[in-house]
Design an enzyme around this catalytic site. Structure first.
Site, short mmCIF file in Angstrom:
data_model
loop_
_atom_site.label_atom_id
_atom_site.label_comp_id
_atom_site.label_asym_id
_atom_site.label_seq_id
_atom_site.Cartn_x
_atom_site.Cartn_y
_atom_site.Cartn_z
N SER A 30 49.33 25.08 -132.62
CA SER A 30 50.35 25.21 -133.55
C SER A 30 49.94 24.87 -134.98
O SER A 30 50.71 25.36 -135.94
CB SER A 30 51.03 23.51 -133.16
OG SER A 30 51.81 23.47 -131.74
N ARG A 34 50.55 27.83 -138.26
CA ARG A 34 51.04 27.46 -139.42
C ARG A 34 50.16 27.59 -140.51
O ARG A 34 50.57 27.86 -141.64
CB ARG A 34 51.41 26.08 -139.36
CG ARG A 34 52.75 25.64 -138.55
CD ARG A 34 53.08 24.36 -138.07
NE ARG A 34 54.12 24.14 -137.41
CZ ARG A 34 54.48 24.19 -135.77
NH1 ARG A 34 53.28 24.88 -135.11
NH2 ARG A 34 55.51 23.94 -135.34
N GLY A 102 55.76 32.32 -128.60
CA GLY A 102 56.70 31.94 -128.94
C GLY A 102 56.69 31.40 -130.18
O GLY A 102 57.78 31.49 -131.01
N ARG A 130 62.47 35.23 -123.11
CA ARG A 130 62.55 33.85 -123.79
C ARG A 130 63.82 33.79 -124.84
O ARG A 130 63.77 34.86 -125.41
CB ARG A 130 61.34 33.35 -124.24
CG ARG A 130 60.22 33.08 -123.20
CD ARG A 130 58.99 32.55 -123.60
NE ARG A 130 59.05 31.25 -124.29
CZ ARG A 130 58.32 30.49 -125.07
NH1 ARG A 130 56.87 31.16 -125.18
NH2 ARG A 130 58.42 29.35 -125.20
N ASP A 328 54.03 20.35 -123.58
CA ASP A 328 52.89 21.42 -122.99
C ASP A 328 52.05 20.92 -121.81
O ASP A 328 51.43 21.94 -121.19
CB ASP A 328 52.37 22.23 -123.98
CG ASP A 328 53.09 22.89 -125.05
OD1 ASP A 328 54.19 23.38 -124.34
OD2 ASP A 328 52.78 23.16 -126.10
N LYS A 355 59.67 28.01 -121.21
CA LYS A 355 58.30 28.24 -121.91
C LYS A 355 57.87 29.59 -121.30
O LYS A 355 58.59 30.44 -121.15
CB LYS A 355 57.32 27.13 -121.27
CG LYS A 355 58.00 25.79 -121.76
CD LYS A 355 57.93 25.55 -123.26
CE LYS A 355 58.44 24.30 -123.84
NZ LYS A 355 58.40 24.44 -125.30
N ARG A 359 58.53 27.23 -116.33
CA ARG A 359 57.47 26.06 -115.85
C ARG A 359 58.09 25.16 -114.68
O ARG A 359 57.28 24.51 -114.03
CB ARG A 359 56.96 25.36 -116.99
CG ARG A 359 55.71 26.22 -117.59
CD ARG A 359 55.06 25.31 -118.85
NE ARG A 359 54.17 26.39 -119.30
CZ ARG A 359 53.62 26.29 -120.58
NH1 ARG A 359 54.24 25.20 -121.23
NH2 ARG A 359 53.17 27.21 -121.27
N ARG A 403 49.20 28.07 -119.33
CA ARG A 403 48.94 26.70 -118.98
C ARG A 403 49.05 26.67 -117.46
O ARG A 403 48.45 25.73 -116.84
CB ARG A 403 49.93 26.00 -119.74
CG ARG A 403 49.85 25.78 -121.13
CD ARG A 403 50.39 24.57 -121.76
NE ARG A 403 50.79 24.95 -123.33
CZ ARG A 403 49.91 24.77 -124.01
NH1 ARG A 403 48.55 24.48 -124.07
NH2 ARG A 403 50.34 25.14 -125.60
#
Ligand code: S3P
Length: 447
Positions: A30, A34, A102, A130, A328, A355, A359, A403
């Protein structure tokens, strides 16, 4: 970027020996996204260290380059970015492909909403399923136009506006991506942009905007949750950014070590933002010896080293209010629950359905397919622990979900008959050195 579409199956056998050692996991996903985006929007130059070089973040780097900024790799995890300044990105001359990511797609939608040119965005087979309407509906209020496929799916065309109207929005779902998209659109809108979130979600956007010199006001709402506002247009000043290790990636190692008897693992330099560490608390509730050492603040984010020792895991009841701080981590925590003694209940998991895969369903299939009883009540998942005796012997479908693939690989290490995983290629999106690191601890994955 050329991405191979070949699948890579994996057979995992029950591991008889403990995991031991000291490792560093790659940079936080994340924060890495950014860092590249905000550096591209800044005036001047930024220097980033510890950047995650997984495929998702590389899609963001490629997109920022296509929009006129200059991100350059200097060494492993070390990047230099020449920013364009707010409102100064330029029209891309091709489709922006966000791959599996995403976060790239949704945050970039916010940035592009307040830039007056046309972009077309797509993604891989997972991302194209999504929902993007969770960002396009509020962002349309800025005056930007979005044309998506049916039900708000990618590919989509974005006609942004250089005269964006600032918007105010109360989030209908707990989503840091939606919150961030709106705030990012507001950076180049004249006036106050605000977002209310009924439950606090990860605040890396707020923290990093401040780091780049933007005034971001965060107020507690009387009924719970937060209101975040900023006044545009703003100027971001190029900065140095140090990305901490990803707590979500660290959780895979923590859960593996907690279950494999005799294990003792240290993970250094892990981000400890309290809005990300719900899974660490849950592991402690389950009775695991997890210690946090050497706590410090680096680049505006709390960081520390994690020490974990294997032990007996007991079932837990996790309230829905906990979900945003560990959203997550449910796939890997579901393995801990299956291994534990007693019946675990994870409450309020509706967001898991949108997700990288659905999931909620993927977890149920993974566990049931390996002899673990799972019940479903509405959006709650009820996992019947096996007290260390997961039968295994099944094949796990990972549905292009990194994941799920990592969780399944760890399930194989603790399942009596081992397991097969259909495809582990998507692990490269968030954790490119997952297998080498696990093998350095003693996992013996045959990849
Ligand atoms: C992210 C927010 C979360 C999380 C995702 C990364 C972010 O998504 O699941 O992996 O960086 O803002 P949602 O906003 O959909 O909850």
């Amino acid at each position: 970027m050329t991405i191979s579409s070949a699948t890579k199956p994996l057979t995992v056998s029950f591991l008889q020996t403990p995991l031991k050692g000291k490792i560093n996991v790659p940079g936080d996903k994340s924060i890495s996204h950014r860092a590249l985006m905000f550096a591209a929007l800044a005036t001047g130059e930024s220097h980033i260290t510890g950047l995650l070089e997984g495929e998702d973040v590389m899609q963001t780097a490629a997109a920022m380059q296509a929009l006129g900024a200059k991100p350059t790799r200097i060494a492993e995890g070390e990047w230099h970015v020449v920013g364009k300044g707010i409102g100064q990105l330029t029209e891309p001359d091709d489709v922006l492909n966000m791959g599996n990511s995403g976060t790239s797609a949704r945050l970039l939608s916010g940035i592009l909403a307040s830039h007056g040119f046309l972009s077309i965005m797509t993604g891989d087979g997972s991302l194209r399923k999504r929902p993007m309407n969770r960002v396009t509906i509020p962002l349309s209020e800025t005056g930007a136009c979005f044309a998506t496929r049916h039900a708000g799916k990618l590919p989509m065309a974005i006609m942004g506006t250089s005269k964006a109207t600032p918007i105010g929005y109360r989030l209908p779902v707990a989503s840091a991506q939606v919150k961030s998209a709106i705030l990012l659109a507001g950076l180049n809108a004249h006036g106050i942009t605000w977002v209310e979130e009924p439950v606090a979600t990860r605040d890396h956007t707020e923290n990093m905007l401040r780091h780049f010199g933007v005034k971001v006001l965060v107020e507690d709402l009387p009924e719970g949750g937060k209101k975040i506002s900023l006044k545009g247009p703003v100027t971001l000043q190029g900065k140095d950014i140090k990305v901490p290790g990803d707590p979500s990636s660290a959780t895979f190692m923590l859960v593996a070590a907690s279950m494999i008897q005799g294990s003792e693992v240290c993970i250094e330099n892990v981000g400890l933002n309290p809005l990300r560490t719900g899974a660490f608390e849950v592991l402690k509730w389950m009775g695991i010896d997890l210690q946090i050492l050497n706590e410090r603040v680096e680049g505006g984010e709390p960081v520390g080293d994690l020490m974990i020792k294997a032990g007996a895991l007991k079932a837990v009841d996790v309230p829905a209010s906990h979900a945003p701080s560990m959203i997550d981590e449910y796939p890997i925590l579901s393995i801990a629950a299956a291994y534990a003694e007693g019946i675990t209940r994870f409450r309020g998991l509706e967001e898991l359905r949108v997700k990288e895969s659905d999931r909620f369903t993927s977890i149920v299939e993974m566990l049931r397919g390996n002899g673990v009883q799972v019940d479903i009540e509405g959006d709650d998942l009820i996992i019947h622990g096996t007290a260390g005796n997961i039968p295994g012997g099944g094949v796990v479908s990972t549905h292009m979900d990194h994941r799920l693939a990592m969780s399944a690989s760890i399930l194989g290490l603790v399942a009596q008959k081992g397991i097969k995983v259909d495809d582990v290629t998507f692990i490269r999106t968030s954790f490119p050195n997952y297998f080498p690191l696990m093998n350095a601890l003693g996992a013996k994955f045959d990849v």
